[in-house]
Design a protein around this motif. Structure first.
Motif, PDB file in Angstrom:
ATOM      1  N   ILE A  25      42.053  41.352  41.250  1.00 16.62           N
ATOM      2  CA  ILE A  25      40.860  41.044  42.040  1.00 16.62           C
ATOM      3  C   ILE A  25      40.882  41.745  43.381  1.00 16.62           C
ATOM      4  CG2 ILE A  25      40.320  38.876  40.905  1.00 16.62           C
ATOM      5  CD1 ILE A  25      41.701  37.411  43.148  1.00 16.62           C
ATOM      6  N   ARG A  26      42.055  42.163  43.839  1.00 17.56           N
ATOM      7  CA  ARG A  26      42.111  42.899  45.110  1.00 17.56           C
ATOM      8  C   ARG A  26      41.509  44.282  44.968  1.00 17.56           C
ATOM      9  NH1 ARG A  26      48.082  40.654  45.520  1.00 17.56           N
ATOM     10  NH2 ARG A  26      47.773  41.154  43.353  1.00 17.56           N
ATOM     11  N   GLY A  28      38.648  44.666  43.197  1.00 16.20           N
ATOM     12  CA  GLY A  28      37.214  44.428  43.142  1.00 16.20           C
ATOM     13  C   GLY A  28      36.597  44.336  41.760  1.00 16.20           C
ATOM     14  N   SER A  30      36.854  42.224  39.323  1.00 20.63           N
ATOM     15  CA  SER A  30      36.470  40.909  38.810  1.00 20.63           C
ATOM     16  C   SER A  30      35.511  40.167  39.730  1.00 20.63           C
ATOM     17  CB  SER A  30      37.727  40.055  38.595  1.00 20.63           C
ATOM     18  OG  SER A  30      38.620  40.706  37.738  1.00 20.63           O
ATOM     19  N   PHE A  31      35.129  40.775  40.844  1.00 20.90           N
ATOM     20  CA  PHE A  31      34.311  40.069  41.834  1.00 20.90           C
ATOM     21  C   PHE A  31      32.930  39.690  41.326  1.00 20.90           C
ATOM     22  CE2 PHE A  31      36.846  41.928  45.556  1.00 20.90           C
ATOM     23  CZ  PHE A  31      37.660  40.814  45.597  1.00 20.90           C
ATOM     24  N   ALA A  34      33.422  36.684  39.191  1.00 17.52           N
ATOM     25  CA  ALA A  34      33.853  35.566  40.041  1.00 17.52           C
ATOM     26  C   ALA A  34      32.699  35.051  40.889  1.00 17.52           C
ATOM     27  CB  ALA A  34      35.015  36.010  40.935  1.00 17.52           C
ATOM     28  N   ASN A  35      31.914  35.949  41.430  1.00 18.16           N
ATOM     29  CA  ASN A  35      30.786  35.540  42.270  1.00 18.16           C
ATOM     30  C   ASN A  35      29.744  34.776  41.460  1.00 18.16           C
ATOM     31  OD1 ASN A  35      29.774  35.550  44.970  1.00 18.16           O
ATOM     32  ND2 ASN A  35      28.193  36.961  44.287  1.00 18.16           N
ATOM     33  N   ARG A 174      22.464  42.957  43.237  1.00 24.84           N
ATOM     34  CA  ARG A 174      23.292  43.564  44.275  1.00 24.84           C
ATOM     35  C   ARG A 174      22.429  44.372  45.220  1.00 24.84           C
ATOM     36  NH1 ARG A 174      28.728  43.831  44.201  1.00 24.84           N
ATOM     37  NH2 ARG A 174      28.698  45.805  45.277  1.00 24.84           N
ATOM     38  N   GLU A 183      28.899  37.545  48.148  1.00 27.08           N
ATOM     39  CA  GLU A 183      30.071  38.225  47.599  1.00 27.08           C
ATOM     40  C   GLU A 183      31.230  38.152  48.586  1.00 27.08           C
ATOM     41  OE1 GLU A 183      28.654  42.106  46.627  1.00 27.08           O
ATOM     42  OE2 GLU A 183      28.129  41.495  44.595  1.00 27.08           O
ATOM     43  N   THR A 186      32.964  34.858  48.235  1.00 25.38           N
ATOM     44  CA  THR A 186      33.789  34.811  47.028  1.00 25.38           C
ATOM     45  C   THR A 186      35.072  35.611  47.218  1.00 25.38           C
ATOM     46  OG1 THR A 186      31.832  34.539  45.639  1.00 25.38           O
ATOM     47  CG2 THR A 186      33.839  35.284  44.539  1.00 25.38           C
ATOM     48  N   VAL A 187      34.941  36.804  47.786  1.00 24.27           N
ATOM     49  CA  VAL A 187      36.108  37.652  48.028  1.00 24.27           C
ATOM     50  C   VAL A 187      37.115  36.917  48.909  1.00 24.27           C
ATOM     51  CG1 VAL A 187      36.895  39.759  49.199  1.00 24.27           C
ATOM     52  CG2 VAL A 187      34.895  39.831  47.709  1.00 24.27           C
ATOM     53  N   LEU A 190      38.796  33.983  46.972  1.00 27.63           N
ATOM     54  CA  LEU A 190      39.788  34.435  45.987  1.00 27.63           C
ATOM     55  C   LEU A 190      41.032  34.995  46.651  1.00 27.63           C
ATOM     56  CD1 LEU A 190      37.623  36.084  43.201  1.00 27.63           C
ATOM     57  CD2 LEU A 190      38.979  34.010  43.035  1.00 27.63           C
TER      58      LEU A 190
END
Length: 195
Positions: A25-26, A28, A30-31, A34-35, A174, A183, A186-187, A190
Motif C-alpha cells: 500500500i505504500r 499506492g 491498493s489505495f 481501500a478508499n 478521481r 484519498e 485513507t492513505v 492505512l
C-alpha cells in the motif's frame, strides 16, 4: 468457491485470515480499493481487511498473480495483476482465478492513466494519439491489451463481472479536490495502521 465472496464484509470471515496478498500500500496500488471500502463501509471494515486479516504485502504485482495461481492466497489486489494473470492463463495456469465483483462496492479504476509531458516534443502527435485512444477503436485496443474494462459503454468489457453498471452511480471519481481529500484520509489511516 464461486459465489463464496460476494460482498465486502465477506472478506472479514476469519477463514480468510492470512489468505490475502496485496500490492504494498505504500506504493499506492491498493489505495483505490481501500478508499472505496472506507467510504462505503467505514474505517472498521477497512482496518479489518487491510490489517486484522493479516494480508501479505509485496512490491511485485507478478507475485500477487502467482500467489493466486498457485493457490497460496484466495484474494489479491495489485495494479497490474490482471496482465500477469493473463500471461499465466495463456500457459494454461490459474484458470480458476477470476476478478471479484462486489455488489456493494463501487470504485473507479485508476490504473488507466495517461502521463503527458509538460512540453511534448510533438504536441500535435500527442493530441492525435489521445484523440485516437479515446475512440471506440482505441479503447477496445487498450482494454484488450491491458485487461482493463473501458468506461465507454460501446466497448465490450474484458472483465464483465467488473463492468460499470449503468444503474449504479459512481460514488466518486478521481481528479476532484473532494476525492483527493478523501484519498488523503485513507492513505494516512492505512500508513498509520501498518507502522
Amino acid at each position: 468457491r464461486d459465489g463464496e465472496i460476494q460482498k465486502v464484509r465477506d472478506l472479514l470471515n476469519p477463514k480468510w485470515k492470512g489468505k490475502f496478498i496485496f500490492s504494498d500500500i505504500r506504493q499506492g496500488a491498493s489505495f483505490v480499493n481501500a478508499n472505496a471500502i472506507r467510504l462505503g463501509h467505514g474505517e472498521d471494515v477497512l482496518k479489518g481487511i487491510f490489517i486484522e486479516q493479516e494480508p501479505t504485502y509485496t512490491r511485485e504485482d507478478r507475485a500477487v498473480a502467482e500467489g493466486l495461481v498457485r493457490g497460496r492466497y484466495a484474494v489479491g489486489i495489485g495494479a497490474s495483476v490482471g496482465q500477469f494473470l493473463k500471461e499465466f492463463q495463456a500457459q494454461g495456469l490459474g484458470q480458476n482465478v477470476k476478478p471479484l465483483g462486489f455488489s456493494d462496492l463501487v470504485y473507479g479504476n485508476v490504473s488507466s492513466v495517461v502521463w503527458v509531458l509538460k512540453k511534448p516534443p510533438h504536441p500535435n502527435a500527442l493530441k492525435l494519439f489521445l484523440n485516437w485512444l479515446l475512440t471506440k477503436e482505441g479503447q477496445t485496443a487498450y482494454s484488450q491489451s491491458s485487461n482493463n474494462n473501458s468506461r465507454r459503454r460501446d466497448v465490450v468489457p474484458v472483465n464483465p463481472d467488473l463492468a460499470v453498471r449503468p444503474e449504479v452511480k459512481l460514488a466518486f471519481t478521481r481528479g476532484n479536490e473532494a476525492m483527493a481529500e478523501e484519498e488523503g484520509k485513507t492513505v494516512k489511516l492505512l500508513l498509520d495502521l501498518i507502522r
